[in-house]
Design a protein around this motif. Structure first.
Motif, short mmCIF file in Angstrom:
data_model
loop_
_atom_site.label_atom_id
_atom_site.label_comp_id
_atom_site.label_asym_id
_atom_site.label_seq_id
_atom_site.Cartn_x
_atom_site.Cartn_y
_atom_site.Cartn_z
N GLU A 9 0.87 -1.18 0.00
CA GLU A 9 0.00 0.00 0.00
C GLU A 9 0.91 1.23 0.00
O GLU A 9 1.41 1.63 1.05
CB GLU A 9 -0.92 0.01 1.22
CG GLU A 9 -1.97 -1.06 1.18
CD GLU A 9 -3.12 -0.78 2.14
OE1 GLU A 9 -2.99 0.05 3.06
OE2 GLU A 9 -4.17 -1.41 1.96
N PRO A 11 1.06 5.14 -1.48
CA PRO A 11 1.18 5.42 -0.05
C PRO A 11 0.00 4.82 0.71
O PRO A 11 -1.07 4.63 0.15
CB PRO A 11 1.16 6.94 0.01
CG PRO A 11 0.32 7.35 -1.17
CD PRO A 11 0.59 6.32 -2.23
N ALA A 12 0.22 4.56 1.96
CA ALA A 12 -0.82 3.98 2.80
C ALA A 12 -1.72 5.08 3.35
O ALA A 12 -1.26 6.18 3.64
CB ALA A 12 -0.20 3.20 3.95
N SER A 13 -3.00 4.75 3.49
CA SER A 13 -3.93 5.69 4.11
C SER A 13 -4.91 4.90 4.97
O SER A 13 -5.08 3.69 4.81
CB SER A 13 -4.67 6.49 3.03
OG SER A 13 -5.41 5.63 2.20
N TRP A 14 -5.55 5.63 5.89
CA TRP A 14 -6.54 5.01 6.77
C TRP A 14 -7.79 4.72 5.96
O TRP A 14 -8.22 5.53 5.14
CB TRP A 14 -6.86 5.94 7.94
CG TRP A 14 -7.77 5.27 8.91
CD1 TRP A 14 -9.11 5.50 9.08
CD2 TRP A 14 -7.42 4.25 9.84
NE1 TRP A 14 -9.60 4.68 10.05
CE2 TRP A 14 -8.59 3.89 10.54
CE3 TRP A 14 -6.24 3.59 10.14
CZ2 TRP A 14 -8.61 2.91 11.51
CZ3 TRP A 14 -6.25 2.61 11.12
CH2 TRP A 14 -7.43 2.29 11.79
N ASP A 15 -8.36 3.55 6.18
CA ASP A 15 -9.57 3.17 5.46
C ASP A 15 -10.39 2.20 6.30
O ASP A 15 -9.98 1.79 7.38
CB ASP A 15 -9.22 2.56 4.09
CG ASP A 15 -8.27 1.38 4.18
OD1 ASP A 15 -8.27 0.65 5.19
OD2 ASP A 15 -7.50 1.19 3.22
N PRO A 35 -6.81 8.64 13.11
CA PRO A 35 -6.97 8.94 11.69
C PRO A 35 -8.42 8.93 11.23
O PRO A 35 -9.26 8.20 11.77
CB PRO A 35 -6.20 7.81 11.01
CG PRO A 35 -6.28 6.67 11.97
CD PRO A 35 -6.26 7.31 13.34
N ASP A 37 -10.96 8.74 7.62
CA ASP A 37 -10.95 8.04 6.34
C ASP A 37 -10.12 8.80 5.31
O ASP A 37 -10.30 10.00 5.12
CB ASP A 37 -12.38 7.86 5.83
CG ASP A 37 -12.45 6.86 4.70
OD1 ASP A 37 -11.75 5.83 4.78
OD2 ASP A 37 -13.21 7.11 3.74
N GLY A 38 -9.15 8.12 4.72
CA GLY A 38 -8.30 8.72 3.71
C GLY A 38 -7.06 9.41 4.23
O GLY A 38 -6.21 9.82 3.44
N ASP A 39 -6.94 9.56 5.55
CA ASP A 39 -5.75 10.21 6.11
C ASP A 39 -4.50 9.38 5.81
O ASP A 39 -4.53 8.15 5.93
CB ASP A 39 -5.86 10.37 7.63
CG ASP A 39 -6.79 11.50 8.03
OD1 ASP A 39 -7.23 12.27 7.15
OD2 ASP A 39 -7.09 11.61 9.24
N PRO A 40 -3.41 10.04 5.41
CA PRO A 40 -2.18 9.30 5.12
C PRO A 40 -1.59 8.68 6.39
O PRO A 40 -1.71 9.24 7.48
CB PRO A 40 -1.24 10.36 4.54
CG PRO A 40 -1.78 11.67 5.00
CD PRO A 40 -3.25 11.47 5.23
N LEU A 41 -0.98 7.51 6.22
CA LEU A 41 -0.28 6.83 7.31
C LEU A 41 1.19 6.79 6.97
O LEU A 41 1.56 6.54 5.82
CB LEU A 41 -0.81 5.40 7.49
CG LEU A 41 -2.28 5.28 7.87
CD1 LEU A 41 -2.71 3.81 7.84
CD2 LEU A 41 -2.52 5.87 9.26
#
Length: 147
Positions: A9, A11-15, A35, A37-41
């Motif tokens: 993933e 870049p990874a994001s919160w989902d 986080p 929804d959609g926030d970058p991790l």
């Protein structure tokens, strides 16, 4: 034999998948903050899907200074099926490719089952140190033990 797929993933994001795998646990417990929804991790993340395309787990690798903190997350419905070992072997392989020396995990205060997680990591070759980490040395050329 299970068929699992290891998917980067980047870049990874919160989902919803990550929220579902955490099954109600606070993401802050694992150093993820709060986080939306959609926030970058940060760090590097991989998703594990089963043969039907369902997300059954995640692995995270945070490498720095020759070592890497790891996080293994497994969907509650498939715990004790080997998904965690699959994630761990792939994280170790990723650390080996980066020529890192150790992977480590810190079981957070407030984890609902710290003894089980500590026992599982210990059974997989991790040893506690004096600062609360469970560490495992990565041999050169480490790779996943099964696919």
């Amino acid at each position: 034999m299970h068929t699992w797929e290891w998917i980067p993933e980047t870049p990874a994001s919160w989902d919803d998948g990550k929220a579902t795998v955490l099954s109600g646990l606070d993401p802050a417990l694992f150093g993820l903050g709060s986080p939306g929804d959609g926030d970058p991790l940060g760090d590097e993340w991989w998703r594990v899907e089963d043969g039907a395309g369902r997300t059954v787990g995640y692995g995270r690798l945070d490498g720095s200074w020759g070592d890497a903190e790891i996080l293994v997350l497994v969907h509650p419905d498939v715990r004790r099926s080997g998904v965690g070992s699959f994630v761990l072997s792939h994280l170790e392989a990723e650390a080996g490719r980066r020529r890192l020396n150790y992977v480590y995990n810190v079981v957070p205060h407030g984890h609902p089952d710290p003894e089980q997680v500590t026992g599982w990591l210990t059974a997989h070759g991790f040893a506690p140190n004096d600062v609360g980490e469970l560490r495992k040395q990565i041999p050169a050329g480490a790779g996943p033990t099964r696919r």
